[in-house]
Motif scaffolding. Structure first.
Motif, mmCIF file in Angstrom:
data_model
loop_
_atom_site.group_PDB
_atom_site.id
_atom_site.type_symbol
_atom_site.label_atom_id
_atom_site.label_comp_id
_atom_site.label_asym_id
_atom_site.label_seq_id
_atom_site.Cartn_x
_atom_site.Cartn_y
_atom_site.Cartn_z
ATOM 1 N N ALA A 21 -112.297 146.975 -3.112
ATOM 2 C CA ALA A 21 -111.795 148.327 -2.930
ATOM 3 C C ALA A 21 -112.839 149.182 -2.228
ATOM 4 O O ALA A 21 -114.038 149.056 -2.501
ATOM 5 C CB ALA A 21 -111.435 148.946 -4.281
ATOM 6 N N ALA A 23 -113.297 153.166 -1.697
ATOM 7 C CA ALA A 23 -112.813 154.502 -2.010
ATOM 8 C C ALA A 23 -113.474 155.531 -1.099
ATOM 9 O O ALA A 23 -114.681 155.476 -0.866
ATOM 10 C CB ALA A 23 -113.095 154.832 -3.463
ATOM 11 N N LYS A 26 -109.500 161.502 1.424
ATOM 12 C CA LYS A 26 -108.286 161.402 2.232
ATOM 13 C C LYS A 26 -108.585 161.747 3.685
ATOM 14 O O LYS A 26 -108.068 161.118 4.613
ATOM 15 C CB LYS A 26 -107.200 162.327 1.684
ATOM 16 C CG LYS A 26 -105.875 162.224 2.440
ATOM 17 C CD LYS A 26 -104.834 163.133 1.846
ATOM 18 C CE LYS A 26 -103.480 162.945 2.524
ATOM 19 N NZ LYS A 26 -103.526 163.206 3.969
ATOM 20 N N ARG A 72 -103.783 149.997 2.485
ATOM 21 C CA ARG A 72 -104.195 151.303 1.960
ATOM 22 C C ARG A 72 -103.290 151.710 0.811
ATOM 23 O O ARG A 72 -102.070 151.583 0.889
ATOM 24 C CB ARG A 72 -104.133 152.355 3.061
ATOM 25 C CG ARG A 72 -104.436 153.774 2.606
ATOM 26 C CD ARG A 72 -104.497 154.729 3.773
ATOM 27 N NE ARG A 72 -104.625 156.103 3.306
ATOM 28 C CZ ARG A 72 -104.814 157.155 4.108
ATOM 29 N NH1 ARG A 72 -104.902 156.975 5.419
ATOM 30 N NH2 ARG A 72 -104.915 158.359 3.607
ATOM 31 N N ASP A 73 -103.916 152.218 -0.234
ATOM 32 C CA ASP A 73 -103.196 152.862 -1.342
ATOM 33 C C ASP A 73 -103.332 154.354 -1.122
ATOM 34 O O ASP A 73 -104.395 154.934 -1.372
ATOM 35 C CB ASP A 73 -103.790 152.428 -2.680
ATOM 36 C CG ASP A 73 -103.027 152.997 -3.866
ATOM 37 O OD1 ASP A 73 -102.521 154.142 -3.779
ATOM 38 O OD2 ASP A 73 -102.942 152.305 -4.884
ATOM 39 N N ASN A 74 -102.263 154.986 -0.666
ATOM 40 C CA ASN A 74 -102.347 156.411 -0.320
ATOM 41 C C ASN A 74 -102.555 157.294 -1.557
ATOM 42 O O ASN A 74 -103.229 158.315 -1.480
ATOM 43 C CB ASN A 74 -101.074 156.842 0.395
ATOM 44 C CG ASN A 74 -100.974 156.245 1.783
ATOM 45 O OD1 ASN A 74 -101.975 156.146 2.499
ATOM 46 N ND2 ASN A 74 -99.787 155.823 2.171
ATOM 47 N N ALA A 75 -102.000 156.896 -2.665
ATOM 48 C CA ALA A 75 -102.116 157.723 -3.872
ATOM 49 C C ALA A 75 -103.553 157.773 -4.382
ATOM 50 O O ALA A 75 -103.983 158.764 -4.968
ATOM 51 C CB ALA A 75 -101.192 157.187 -4.952
ATOM 52 N N LYS A 76 -104.300 156.678 -4.150
ATOM 53 C CA LYS A 76 -105.655 156.595 -4.680
ATOM 54 C C LYS A 76 -106.726 156.793 -3.615
ATOM 55 O O LYS A 76 -107.916 156.804 -3.934
ATOM 56 C CB LYS A 76 -105.859 155.226 -5.349
ATOM 57 C CG LYS A 76 -104.959 154.991 -6.550
ATOM 58 C CD LYS A 76 -105.226 153.618 -7.156
ATOM 59 C CE LYS A 76 -104.335 153.369 -8.356
ATOM 60 N NZ LYS A 76 -104.559 152.021 -8.947
ATOM 61 N N ASN A 77 -106.321 156.929 -2.346
ATOM 62 C CA ASN A 77 -107.284 157.038 -1.237
ATOM 63 C C ASN A 77 -108.262 155.868 -1.244
ATOM 64 O O ASN A 77 -109.491 156.038 -1.229
ATOM 65 C CB ASN A 77 -108.045 158.367 -1.282
ATOM 66 C CG ASN A 77 -107.138 159.542 -0.994
ATOM 67 O OD1 ASN A 77 -106.198 159.437 -0.213
ATOM 68 N ND2 ASN A 77 -107.409 160.659 -1.642
ATOM 69 N N ILE A 78 -107.715 154.689 -1.313
ATOM 70 C CA ILE A 78 -108.498 153.462 -1.338
ATOM 71 C C ILE A 78 -107.965 152.509 -0.264
ATOM 72 O O ILE A 78 -106.752 152.368 -0.099
ATOM 73 C CB ILE A 78 -108.436 152.780 -2.716
ATOM 74 C CG1 ILE A 78 -109.149 153.634 -3.762
ATOM 75 C CG2 ILE A 78 -109.067 151.385 -2.657
ATOM 76 C CD1 ILE A 78 -109.059 153.077 -5.179
ATOM 77 N N TYR A 80 -107.999 148.573 0.406
ATOM 78 C CA TYR A 80 -108.265 147.320 -0.287
ATOM 79 C C TYR A 80 -108.406 146.166 0.710
ATOM 80 O O TYR A 80 -107.789 146.173 1.778
ATOM 81 C CB TYR A 80 -107.122 146.979 -1.240
ATOM 82 C CG TYR A 80 -107.014 147.871 -2.441
ATOM 83 C CD1 TYR A 80 -106.049 148.879 -2.503
ATOM 84 C CD2 TYR A 80 -107.860 147.697 -3.533
ATOM 85 C CE1 TYR A 80 -105.940 149.694 -3.615
ATOM 86 C CE2 TYR A 80 -107.754 148.505 -4.651
ATOM 87 C CZ TYR A 80 -106.793 149.502 -4.694
ATOM 88 O OH TYR A 80 -106.699 150.301 -5.802
#
Length: 125
Positions: A21, A23, A26, A72-78, A80
């Protein structure tokens, strides 16, 4: 200043999986492309994969195609890096980085403007 924080490294047997991950803010993820790089002992740094948020395009070095997936996980700004079917030759320190060429030249490492601290991945039986 952009801060990137990697996590998810570890020791895994050949054929196993890990998810790294990266992080970031945004703003950073929207403005820059994000690349994953690795450096094994005694070897040069290698560009592994790149994600371009503007259109969701992804890029991979040939040696990991079909085994690694960047997303990309948009909710977590990560961002992977899912790594499956790991091999001993995948052993390295993995770094994420922001880069300014929209992934076009990410593999050179010369378009990187910010680096994370790195996370160790070891593939061994």
């Amino acid at each position: 200043q952009v801060q990137l924080v990697e996590s998810g490294g570890g020791l895994v047997h050949p054929g196993g999986s890990l998810r790294l991950a990266c992080a970031a803010s945004k703003f950073a993820l929207d403005y820059y492309a994000i690349g994953w790089f690795r450096q094994a002992p005694g070897k040069e740094r290698e560009g592994v994969s790149c994600y371009r948020s503007s259109d969701g395009n992804t890029y991979y070095v040939d040696s990991v195609k079909g085994r690694f997936t960047i997303f990309r996980d948009n909710a977590k700004n990560i961002i992977y890096l899912q790594m499956n079917n790991l091999k001993p030759e995948d052993t390295a320190i993995y770094y994420c980085a922001t880069e300014v060429s929209g992934c076009t030249h990410y593999y050179t490492g010369q378009t990187v403007n910010y680096w994370g601290q790195g996370t160790q991945v070891t593939v061994s039986s």
